[in-house]
Enzyme design. Structure first.
Site, mmCIF file in Angstrom:
data_model
loop_
_atom_site.group_PDB
_atom_site.id
_atom_site.type_symbol
_atom_site.label_atom_id
_atom_site.label_comp_id
_atom_site.label_asym_id
_atom_site.label_seq_id
_atom_site.Cartn_x
_atom_site.Cartn_y
_atom_site.Cartn_z
ATOM 1 N N ARG A 197 -5.631 -101.688 -50.540
ATOM 2 C CA ARG A 197 -6.296 -100.750 -49.641
ATOM 3 C C ARG A 197 -7.772 -101.116 -49.581
ATOM 4 N NH1 ARG A 197 -4.914 -97.979 -54.276
ATOM 5 N NH2 ARG A 197 -6.661 -97.316 -55.579
ATOM 6 N N LEU A 198 -8.465 -100.603 -48.552
ATOM 7 C CA LEU A 198 -9.879 -100.927 -48.360
ATOM 8 C C LEU A 198 -10.808 -99.948 -49.067
ATOM 9 C CD1 LEU A 198 -9.896 -101.950 -44.593
ATOM 10 C CD2 LEU A 198 -10.195 -103.437 -46.581
ATOM 11 N N SER A 199 -10.321 -98.764 -49.400
ATOM 12 C CA SER A 199 -11.134 -97.769 -50.108
ATOM 13 C C SER A 199 -12.484 -97.533 -49.416
ATOM 14 C CB SER A 199 -11.343 -98.194 -51.563
ATOM 15 O OG SER A 199 -10.109 -98.262 -52.246
ATOM 16 N N GLU A 221 -9.421 -110.768 -41.774
ATOM 17 C CA GLU A 221 -8.177 -111.094 -42.453
ATOM 18 C C GLU A 221 -8.255 -110.503 -43.856
ATOM 19 O OE1 GLU A 221 -5.601 -112.550 -41.043
ATOM 20 O OE2 GLU A 221 -6.709 -112.802 -39.155
ATOM 21 N N ASP A 228 -12.407 -105.379 -57.907
ATOM 22 C CA ASP A 228 -11.642 -104.333 -58.581
ATOM 23 C C ASP A 228 -10.997 -104.864 -59.854
ATOM 24 O OD1 ASP A 228 -10.599 -101.830 -58.953
ATOM 25 O OD2 ASP A 228 -8.945 -102.085 -57.536
ATOM 26 N N SER A 250 -19.483 -97.444 -55.050
ATOM 27 C CA SER A 250 -19.185 -96.605 -53.895
ATOM 28 C C SER A 250 -19.796 -95.222 -54.046
ATOM 29 C CB SER A 250 -17.672 -96.474 -53.710
ATOM 30 O OG SER A 250 -17.133 -95.586 -54.681
ATOM 31 N N ARG A 304 -17.571 -91.154 -62.122
ATOM 32 C CA ARG A 304 -17.162 -91.820 -63.361
ATOM 33 C C ARG A 304 -17.995 -91.328 -64.541
ATOM 34 N NH1 ARG A 304 -15.773 -98.119 -61.765
ATOM 35 N NH2 ARG A 304 -14.223 -97.628 -60.165
ATOM 36 N N ASN A 329 -18.114 -93.385 -56.825
ATOM 37 C CA ASN A 329 -18.211 -93.862 -58.209
ATOM 38 C C ASN A 329 -19.109 -93.009 -59.092
ATOM 39 O OD1 ASN A 329 -17.958 -97.426 -57.388
ATOM 40 N ND2 ASN A 329 -16.360 -95.930 -57.881
ATOM 41 N N GLY A 367 -12.367 -102.196 -65.283
ATOM 42 C CA GLY A 367 -11.946 -101.247 -66.307
ATOM 43 C C GLY A 367 -10.610 -101.616 -66.930
#
Length: 250
Positions: A203-205, A216, A29, A74, A80, A77, A32
Site C-alpha cells: 500500500r502507499l500509506s 510503476e 518500511d 509521516s 509512536r 508517525n 522496527g
C-alpha cells in the site's frame, strides 16, 4: 567524509543504464520489524535504516538517477513511542549537520518536503539551511519527506489555491494540473516513475498520492535495513520490463 560515500557500485548486469527512471521514490518500511527479529529496540532499526538510506542514495547518484525521494516520517508517525520519535529526530539532526558541511563540496542537493512547522525550531532552521544550499547546486537531489501525508498535502494545496482566488491572484477556472502541482511540496520535481515499498506491505500509506498517478509500483519482502544495491537493481529491472502506456495504446 561527505554525506554520501564515493565508492562505486556495479549493477547486477541487467539494468539498462540508458533507460533509468529519472525519479525513484521509496517507502522505507521494516525498521522496527528488523530490530524485533534480532531482539533489539526499534530505535536500533532506525539507526541501521538511516545508514541504508546513505548507501542507496549513493548508489542512485552513481547509477545516474536524478532524484530520490524517501518517506522518512509521516504525519501519523507522531503516535509512536516518544523514545522512537526522539531517536528519529536525532538522526535527522545528525544528517542535516553533515549535509550542510558537505553538500557544496560533493554537489549533492538535499531537500526536505512536508509540513516542517511541527519540527523543533532547531530542525526547522537546519532544514531551511540545507534547502538554501541546495538552491545553488546542480545535480543529484535526495528528497526527505518529513511530517508528510498525501491527503494533508492535497488539502493544503487546495486551501492555498482558494486563498489566491479570494485575494484576486487567480480565478477558479484557471486551475489545471500544472498550476495545482505548483502548490504541492514537490513543486519543481518530476513525478516519480518508480515507487518502491519494502517489507512486504502493499500500500502507499498516503505517499505522493497526486504524484503517483502513473508511477510503476514495486513491492518487495526485504526489510529496509537489509535493502541493498542488488535490491534496487531488481526494482529498476522490473520497472524497465513494464509497458508504460499512460492510458494510451501502443
Amino acid at each position: 567524509m561527505g554525506l554520501f560515500s564515493k565508492k562505486k557500485h556495479h549493477t547486477a548486469g541487467q539494468v539498462d543504464e540508458n533507460r533509468l527512471p529519472r525519479h525513484i521514490a521509496v517507502i522505507m518500511d521494516g525498521n522496527g520489524r528488523w530490530a524485533k527479529r534480532r531482539g533489539l529496540p526499534r530505535t536500533a532499526g532506525h539507526k541501521v535504516g538511516a545508514e541504508v538510506f546513505r548507501k542507496i542514495a549513493t548508489y542512485c547518484k552513481e547509477l545516474g538517477v536524478e532524484y530520490l525521494t524517501v518517506y522518512a516520517f509521516s504525519t501519523e508517525n507522531w503516535k509512536r513511542p516518544a523514545d522512537e520519535v526522539n531517536t528519529i529526530m536525532g538522526l535527522l539532526k545528525q544528517y542535516m549537520l553533515e549535509a550542510i558541511d558537505s553538500m557544496e563540496r560533493d554537489q549533492i542537493r538535499l531537500r526536505f518536503l512536508g509540513d516542517l512547522s511541527a519540527l523543533s525550531p532547531e530542525l526547522q532552521e537546519l532544514a531551511r539551511r540545507t534547502n538554501e544550499i541546495s538552491s545553488h547546486i546542480q545535480g543529484f537531489q535526495a528528497n526527505v519527506c518529513l511530517n508528510y501525508g498525501g491527503r494533508d498535502e492535497l488539502l493544503r494545496a487546495a486551501r492555498h489555491f482558494a486563498a489566491d482566488c479570494v485575494e484576486g491572484r487567480c480565478r477558479p477556472e484557471e486551475l489545471d494540473e500544472e498550476r495545482f502541482s505548483g502548490y504541492l511540496f514537490t513543486d519543481g520535481l518530476p513525478d516519480p516513475e518508480l515507487i518502491i515499498r519494502t517489507s512486504g506491505e502493499e500500500r502507499l500509506s498516503g505517499f505522493l498520492l497526486w504524484q503517483c498517478a502513473y508511477s510503476e509500483l514495486y513491492f518487495c519482502d526485504t526489510l529496509w535495513p537489509d535493502f541493498g544495491p542488488e535490491d534496487m537493481d531488481r526494482a529498476i529491472v522490473a520497472y524497465q520490463q513494464r509497458d508504460r502506456r499512460f492510458g494510451g495504446v501502443k
